[in-house]
Design a protein around this motif. Structure first.
Motif: not given
Lengths: 167, 167
Positions: B16-35, B129-138
């Motif tokens: 998962g790649v996360v960016e801290l955009c401002s002091e409070e805002e965390l953004v998820c750029l991508t996430c997943g799993a290698i099987r 919640r922290l990344l304000r994702l529309p649904e839980p990362p799977e």
């Protein structure tokens, strides 16, 4: 046929390149051990293993790689350390397009000493004799790596003879 | 500040790649799993992890990498498997010139949920919640990897504030 044997370890990783020159003559081209300083960051240590194995492969051009299969370790912590080195060693072989054969400690000892419960000194003694080395390979990890390479050459030779007999 | 979190596992490796955009805002750029298919040879599986992490790093250009520290595993066999993947993941980060930070499961959970004994569902809920994702990362491994990245951003932020206060 030329084989690189690798004996992975948390601190020392042994290596040895052995060539089967004629049906009976085994020659040691190089052997030694890569020592990882526990004070260096882990990522740097793993990079060193990867790079040194890569150099070894490009210098000696083995056709195959053999490593020890591991089923047990002293504890979970040492298994984790060993696994990290092992993963990187397999990656270095795969990056050079080489197949990796795995042998159990029992198979390696049986193949070199003729006895699956042989100790490290006995393995070192037989490796020295089989490769006609002027003195025992040091450290012990280098001797173990040569034993793994010899085991692979024996096994591959047996398979070839079996295939020839079946034809 | 942009961080790649990696959750190493014998079968699934989450990222998962996360960016801290401002002091409070965390953004998820991508996430997943290698099987990893258990039917493929080990060297090929490890090569896939290494290559996919390399692609991920070159596409998303994180400045740092964070992974979980491991002190225990179910048993020696699983520790060995995990170690192999972990070694290759650290190598991929080092190959891109990135530092690797390690955090204990307790630190990661405390940082994300505020409670070191939180279960995976609680971690997933807070990551969403922290990344304000529309649904839980799977799968769960992706959610764990995001938690590791968030933990690193929190820790790095705290260190920066401490340094600023000391000046």
């Amino acid at each position: 046929m030329r084989v690189l044997g690798i004996d992975c370890g948390g601190e020392y990783t042994g290596y040895g390149v052995v060539e089967l020159c004629s049906e009976e003559e085994l020659v040691c081209l190089t052997c030694g051990a890569i020592r990882l300083s526990p004070r260096q960051p882990l990522a740097r240590r793993l990079t060193r293993i990867y790079d040194e194995l890569g150099i070894l492969i490009s210098e000696h051009r083995p056709g195959e790689v053999a490593i020890e299969e591991v089923f047990y370790a002293l504890n979970v912590k040492s298994a984790l350390k060993l696994g990290q080195v092992r993963g990187v060693a397999m990656l270095a072989a795969a990056a050079a397009g080489l197949e990796v054969a795995e042998y159990s400690p029992l198979t390696i000892k049986s193949s070199v000493v003729g006895y699956g419960r042989a100790d490290k000194q006995q393995v070192q003694h037989m490796v020295t004799r089989l490769l006609r080395l002027p003195e025992p390979p040091e450290p012990m990890d280098a001797s173990d790596a040569l034993a793994i390479a010899i085991c692979h050459l024996h096994t591959a030779g047996t398979l070839q003879r079996q295939r020839a007999a079946a034809r």
